[in-house]
Enzyme design. Structure first.
Site, PDB file in Angstrom:
ATOM      1  N   CYS A 155       0.742  -1.089   0.138  1.00 30.90           N
ATOM      2  CA  CYS A 155      -0.024  -0.187  -0.131  1.00 30.90           C
ATOM      3  C   CYS A 155       0.688   1.195  -0.080  1.00 30.90           C
ATOM      4  O   CYS A 155       1.871   1.397   0.705  1.00 30.90           O
ATOM      5  CB  CYS A 155      -0.885   0.002   1.444  1.00 30.90           C
ATOM      6  N   GLU A 172       5.495  -0.631 -13.353  1.00 29.67           N
ATOM      7  CA  GLU A 172       4.056  -0.393 -13.581  1.00 29.67           C
ATOM      8  C   GLU A 172       3.368  -0.111 -12.536  1.00 29.67           C
ATOM      9  O   GLU A 172       2.430  -0.942 -11.987  1.00 29.67           O
ATOM     10  CB  GLU A 172       3.737  -1.763 -14.173  1.00 29.67           C
ATOM     11  N   CYS A 193      -6.352   1.004  -2.674  1.00 27.71           N
ATOM     12  CA  CYS A 193      -6.629   0.288  -1.690  1.00 27.71           C
ATOM     13  C   CYS A 193      -7.536   0.484  -0.505  1.00 27.71           C
ATOM     14  O   CYS A 193      -7.725   1.750  -0.575  1.00 27.71           O
ATOM     15  CB  CYS A 193      -5.064   0.299  -1.068  1.00 27.71           C
ATOM     16  N   CYS A 196      -7.209  -0.017   2.863  1.00 27.51           N
ATOM     17  CA  CYS A 196      -6.882  -0.283   4.072  1.00 27.51           C
ATOM     18  C   CYS A 196      -7.148   0.970   5.126  1.00 27.51           C
ATOM     19  O   CYS A 196      -7.412   1.834   4.671  1.00 27.51           O
ATOM     20  CB  CYS A 196      -5.441  -0.593   3.951  1.00 27.51           C
ATOM     21  N   CYS A 247      -5.103   4.123   4.301  1.00 26.21           N
ATOM     22  CA  CYS A 247      -5.733   4.684   3.283  1.00 26.21           C
ATOM     23  C   CYS A 247      -6.942   5.444   3.712  1.00 26.21           C
ATOM     24  O   CYS A 247      -7.087   6.604   3.165  1.00 26.21           O
ATOM     25  CB  CYS A 247      -6.105   3.818   2.007  1.00 26.21           C
ATOM     26  N   GLU A 292       9.161  -1.803 -22.557  1.00 26.33           N
ATOM     27  CA  GLU A 292       9.169  -3.109 -22.670  1.00 26.33           C
ATOM     28  C   GLU A 292       8.346  -3.225 -23.920  1.00 26.33           C
ATOM     29  O   GLU A 292       7.289  -2.889 -23.933  1.00 26.33           O
ATOM     30  CB  GLU A 292       8.293  -3.755 -21.527  1.00 26.33           C
ATOM     31  N   TRP A 328      -0.171 -13.924 -20.340  1.00 24.04           N
ATOM     32  CA  TRP A 328      -1.186 -13.739 -19.333  1.00 24.04           C
ATOM     33  C   TRP A 328      -2.632 -13.494 -19.794  1.00 24.04           C
ATOM     34  O   TRP A 328      -3.382 -13.040 -19.261  1.00 24.04           O
ATOM     35  CB  TRP A 328      -0.738 -12.450 -18.705  1.00 24.04           C
TER      36      TRP A 328
HETATM   37 ZN   LIG Z   1      -3.817   1.070   1.783  1.00 19.12          ZN
END
Ligand SMILES: [Zn+2]
Ligand SMILES: [Zn+2]
Ligand SMILES: [Zn+2]
Lengths: 656, 656, 656
Positions: free
Chosen positions: C106, C141, C150, C152, C155, C299, C307
């Protein structure tokens, strides 16, 4: 037959209120619903109430002669409440629903109950005897966003208590649920879980009772508010706005139970979420059935809405058509949602009578037109129905919990039966399965999966006294606690219907068949479900054409007393095919002329005694209706004629 | 070749037990499996056992001469156990599976292990030497509902211990997994996570080892019960009921490992969940391969089931066909699930030999017919196979974890190879990749993605001694720990096959190609996967037709010693196209006559030495089979003939 | 125009490093990017750094004359860090992302910030002045795997602080968000939630601000590293590798903000994830627009990736084409990902310049060919664009949050406008909506939903001074805080455009219409969205053909000063139909000859002053290009000609 509007004065500057009120009154509106999302303004901090702004808003409306319906604001608790107390529902994974939205509070949560009591009491004391207040709306759309079910610890305990009250002893519960299956015999009430996620399934009895319990929780929650309002606000009606029967969680709540305590039912009519044109009519008829009396449309879709993946345009005339459809089916008032399209929050794209900038939309003119027309029209009301469909939430839930064939939707089956009647202009009541049937000539019972011996006896009497009864497949299969009967199917109905079900067949989409009448001249396609019927005392009426059950009975009929009992074994694409229609003699109740497709016909009586018809053209093209005899059209004030052309989305009111 | 039934006496009144037993015996059944979901009745509270009812139930069966298989009831712990101890599995999101269902207990949970030990010991002591008990079924369908994998703290620790045992040092683990990629070099065993959800992927080595560990956990759990039963119940067989190879989690468990400790394998055969008709036959052949010996069908679908989105009708004759199919492929007993359709619990719509009301269904008569036929038939058994398909769970898992092309299913590839053999009536063994190949003439190896040098040498020897070997694309790509080899592909097999893989190509659905034989006269479509083969010592057998790899080798063959090694580079729609079929000389093992589509042919030997065929018509129409020489049909006792007409779902037993 | 390679020396034996370095140099590569996933090797335990291996790896590259870009390794924290501190992001359900992968940390987590600071400081001190190091890549990236957001606790607090900084007072925030809707008036900052899951929606203002806050969090995180690197590593460039504009989370990060602090932008170009061929070109042009300067491809997809559900084959020549496309659109270097296909970890199927076994792939030869060609080519650069598309992340987010019509994708609309320009060979800049427009002749603004009065004035001036401006539907609807304007639409733009929007219409898939030019000779289909335009001072340019808004204005134009302002009211299948193209006079900027379909034309200038073209044939078949005048082709060194045949995936460089 009056019009109203849903209004959020708190979202607009106070100096705009008189302008809005004047425009509303000028447009011919009678009612204004307000207040149902204003808790955080009415109680800005815990225990401190601020009713001044609402007093002034009501006054502004009152000045223009508008009657006010006041909503209790409990659908959206204020942030301080969510912050000070844990009132959040838990989802099936036991995670709290987040605050920041609405309808996240739990009906069994002590803090939420206590604060609901306080705000409703305060409002009732403040406004309960206010001259301008003619009624109350409790909360807003119970169960919306599928919030009837909560999986929190308080609900866990409440569920166990509810079960104790239902079953008395654990032995009775274990017996009723058949917990011997997969070894879930409970030896203590505290062992009983909520239906949190499992990889295999839960016990069907637990699942069905959890739905009953959840529905009951909100009935009890509503009662809490009702008692307060009754006490402090005499002579005002109390209602709640229901959600129809389709999207949004309306399937989770037993609306018969919720309706029981209310003065009348109201509902929020957003037709574009329905299963088809006829489903809107069905919803109206269901609403009228919840208390077997007239109702209100408390929110009428006014144009484009905002909450669907695609929000389809609403062409000119359609809102007017919806309005007349409501009046024709028993609505005493139609209240448009909302006055002005909102600038704030989650419904910004939702259209209103005014745009977000305050300028009038098409609906402004359309609503005004209806208001003017209503002034000129002679009073009328719908003709009483002699045909009834029996409906039951527990049947719905039981089939949802184990459809056996995933496309088997109880609601769609009801709709399919209704559709054929609707298309022929038959007036239909949709009433609770347990209701008396005295006033009906024909009664249709879709998939009454749960057994009720009392009802079996009542239906027997109904038929003996001359009634025509239709019962479909999936009839009387399970006991109340969602276990299978130990009797042959249809248990307790086999005698009345004179059949035994040999086999039930859920048909995958690649298996579609047809059934024919006895002389084989007409065949009718069916799908989804078939039961192989063995007539005992009944006569076959239709036979299957394909598969290993070909030539076996698909439909039977039995003459009983002065009446007739029909059992339909398969899900016809049109649920009332010719032979069944004829056996029920439904033509007696149909419109006496050919109804064009997608034109709705509602038979009405004028107060002066004349008969009439309400004609609604749901099509995007004109429709020509050829009546059986000359009549006058009242909206356009046309002279006597036998031929009426309806514009796209056009309405006609015909007087014979 | 005997029949049996699964029975739940605890779900019915005790006075019904003798009636049921008499009906079973009268029908010609030999075996009854009971008890596997009765824990909460057998141990109604912690430590108090109640075996009386089960004694009486067994006695009721014994009186009628029925042999009993007793299930240990650990698949469904009683509520008091779940309530007193936390034995719940955690799902990948670390949330507990809810109680109220089955299979939610964790194989690494100390309390569950301890209570499993206690109930199994108590039952083994009570019934282990009972005259009527001929065998035991441990638990029920390990892994059903995809429960092989658990993400609880106990499993976390057990996984770390398992890894210590596998790798010895962290250095070895870091090396083996290649944790240098994306910086996950572990410096302490406790740092190693379970594969809880991430937004990017986990290390492939961790993922593969977690599957191995999870499979091993249940093998160890089974062993715990086995040891108790072996001790207390001598001379009784011990088995477990497997789940086939398709739905429900059968892919999560290495059945070779699970089978190793059992006396024989049994399985639950619900054909309608399979990938096609031939998949049911494949499942039978896989079951026979788990221990390379005969097996039981412990649950045979008896008609309509209840757990699918659509539960397709089962036409007359089909259950009989499935029964003979089992006997023809190595089943020593076929046990129907279940005696009487259940009134309680999660499987109420599941059909049985009797209906929920106790009346006989079609299966009653169909099973009785089979029982009568078995009495008259001369004993026979399937001919030994000379063709084998090599199978491996770790290959399956490795490809599941990174299919590269999402439609690349290892199971479907096995099925596609099997299908062509099945359609031609070739007898096939499906055995573990690591097994000796001595008894076979042709061996086919689908996508052996994990490298094993020992096997490479064994296959070399097999070919040198005259065997025909087919290896497909995705051969020997990865080391055991799921990292890529540093050798050219197919690593260690390039010498035997005489090829090098220049490029691997996962083909999206819009890219379908074809490959031709060398003279270009025949072309065969392929899809999903192609590898550009460079023959070194091999010869090209087929060439690609399209794309930038056109004219490159699609299939190669190499003569080695007295045999031949074929490499197939692309996924043909029919995996054994003409040139490949011919290179393997498969005609030697095919039926010597033209087999109609969807008619299954199983070559059999009679004890008297005569040869014969079992013919199964899977179609819904009659099928005409033209034999290569005259024969007698034993079921209908028809005279010598060369032409046999099979009814829809019909069976014929032919003796030459 | 140089080539480079991404390299992971830590994944290969040290004695291989010199071999690889020699091969790289021999191939003509200039740059090597290393180190960005090596944290657990660089700091094997907390506080202990090991830079020896990296020193040696850099030395091995340096010996061959290769320049090194060093990545900071913070995208993948080592296991000890995750184990010792809780640095895990929380998903929207508040569950921790699991370790064992990457990008789970985070940006507001104190421990992650502190340890990021330490490792970056240590690396910067160690390598900051190293001769071989020419630049830095920060992290890898940002936001990949959709990790920008996020949920949490850290955050949560950071979000509340961010809001305080934005709004100053709660009154301002409540006002800006319109929390009066659904009763979410906040009385304390701590009451404001993160947008955790609700069953109804969150406040749109909160949702939009959460996106701004999240994007800002990573800008701040990047700044932390930037400051350290600037201090310890003078005269080295600092960049970060962006992700294009499609998959993977690129929509979550405002790249203009992220670019602001960097020396130049670089990006990872995996064309097969794009919305079409032209989308790759659009991405290049967007990258050039983030800082309005040239950029790197850090890249470049080298062949098959790993993927996707289907990883489509990459035919010969395509990587070369992509390389020239980059050089033609402003890339100063193209760095291939990766040197050698990996044996370890999550990307094993990903192709490289070498195979997993070290042998060269097709790309080896293709890259070598480009390197040789570059040596011979005279220097050139793209022609400056006179046409610009204005882009804005907040517009993108606002529409994502409430598309009203679920197919309404801001990115697709930008792409649709770009596509018509691309197909005609028009050079286009894609720049931030708020940028000055001085250098452009034509400016196109797709769906600028958020109102900005300053920009409205700037656009007015642009038109008055002779510019041609196109604004689409959904223009200037909402205020910055995602509430609806109280002005008529398009707010503040109505004067410049001379129109008023009467109605906005989200069209479901079954409603497709067309609009015609004024004389009705040409009609152009539209879908998804339509606005009914009322010209006030503008003139209608196109009219609708169907539905109840037929004959109303679909497109308008207004002459303003020396320029012209066009408003497009509906989403045309080709967004720039004839009448619009002509009104903008776009032919002035198009290629002066007919461009075949799927052939890309990029106008270039040679350093010697000559004009030229880069031609890219994206088709799998040859393409014939007929130029407007003779020219020389430089790659094949062809003489003067007017007709050029491009091979499949072929490239031509034309000099006039
Ligand atoms: Zn967070
Ligand atoms: Zn609750
Ligand atoms: Zn576990």
């Amino acid at each position: 037959m009056k019009l109203g509007i849903d209004y959020y004065p708190e979202q607009w500057p106070e100096n705009r209120w008189p302008v809005d009120a004047r425009l509303m009154a000028g447009l011919g509106l009678s009612y204004v619903r307000i207040g149902e999302f204003a808790w955080s303004l009415l109680e800005p901090e815990e225990g401190r109430f601020d009713f001044g702004w609402l007093e002034r808003a009501i006054a502004a409306l009152q000045v223009e002669g508008l009657d006010v319906i006041l909503g209790t604001p409990t659908a959206a608790p204020p942030p301080w409440l969510t912050s000070n107390y844990d009132i959040l529902q838990r989802d099936a994974n036991r995670q709290p629903l987040a605050p920041g939205s609405r309808r996240y509070a739990c009906a069994n949560n002590a803090a939420y109950l206590e604060h609901s009591r306080r705000i409703v009491t305060a409002m009732a004391q403040q406004f309960g005897r206010h001259e301008a207040i003619v009624g109350w709306q409790i909360d807003n759309e119970f169960g919306c966003h599928r919030t009837t079910w909560c999986f929190c610890p308080a609900c866990h305990l409440a569920f166990q208590d509810w079960l104790k009250a239902q079953y008395g002893t654990l032995e009775a519960l274990n017996q009723a649920w058949g917990t011997v299956f997969w070894s879930t015999i409970y030896s203590d009430w505290s062992q009983i879980p909520l239906p949190w996620p499992t990889l295999a399934q839960h016990n069907p009895g637990l699942l069905l009772d959890f739905r009953r319990f959840s529905s009951d929780s909100w009935v009890r929650y509503q009662k809490l508010q009702l008692q307060i309002l009754r006490h402090h606000s005499p002579n005002r009606f109390i209602t709640h706005n229901f959600m129809g029967s389709g999207e949004g969680g309306a399937d989770q709540q037993d609306y018969y139970d919720l309706a029981a305590d209310l003065d009348f039912v109201s509902w929020d009519n957003y037709p574009q979420g329905s299963l088809g044109i006829e489903h809107v009519a069905l919803n109206h008829d269901m609403m009228r059935g919840f208390k077997r009396k007239n109702y209100w449309v408390m929110e009428q879709q006014p144009g484009v809405v905002n909450w669907r993946p695609y929000n389809r345009p609403v062409p000119p005339g359609l809102v007017r058509l919806w309005t007349y459809q409501g009046f024709g089916r028993g609505a005493e008032a139609v209240v448009y949602f909302r006055w002005r399209a909102g600038r704030f929050g989650q419904e910004q794209y939702h259209m209103g009578v005014l745009r977000q900038d305050g300028s009038p939309t098409r609906l402004y003119h359309e609503a005004g037109q209806v208001a003017q027309e209503l002034k000129k029209l002679p009073p009328f009301r719908r003709k009483a129905a002699q045909v009834a469909i029996l409906f039951d939430y527990a049947d719905w839930w039981t089939i949802q919990l184990d459809p056996h064939q995933q496309d088997f939707s109880y609601l769609k089956l009801v709709r399919d039966i209704y559709r054929d009647l609707w298309a022929a202009g038959v007036a239909v009541d949709v009433i609770r399965r347990s209701e008396p049937l005295d006033q009906y000539q024909v009664v249709l019972v879709p998939a009454p999966i749960l057994i009720d011996e009392t009802e079996a006896r009542r239906w027997q009497a109904f038929v003996e006294q001359g009634g025509r009864l239709l019962v479909t497949f999936r009839a009387f299969v399970k006991e109340r606690s969602n276990i299978w009967t130990d009797q042959p199917l249809p248990a307790w109905l086999d005698e009345l219907l004179g059949v035994r079900v040999e086999e039930y067949l859920g048909l995958p989409p690649d298996m579609r068949g047809a059934a024919r009448d006895l002389d084989g001249k007409r065949s009718f396609p069916y799908w989804r479900w078939a039961e192989v019927l063995v007539p005992t005392t009944a006569q076959p009426l239709m036979l299957y054409n394909q598969f290993y059950w070909r030539d076996r009975a698909a439909v039977t009929q039995r003459e009983v007393g002065r009446g007739r009992a029909v059992m339909v074994g398969c899900w016809f694409e049109h649920m009332l095919p010719g032979p069944v229609w004829e056996a029920l003699e439904l033509d007696r109740f149909a419109a006496p002329f050919q109804v064009p497709p997608d034109v709705e016909v509602i038979a009405i009586d004028f107060d002066g005694g004349e008969e009439g018809l309400l004609l609604l053209n749901h099509r995007s093209e004109p429709a020509l209706v050829q009546l059986h005899r000359p009549a006058a059209e009242l909206l356009l004030d046309l002279p006597l004629t036998q031929m009426i052309t309806l514009q796209p989305k056009g309405v006609a009111i015909v007087q014979f």
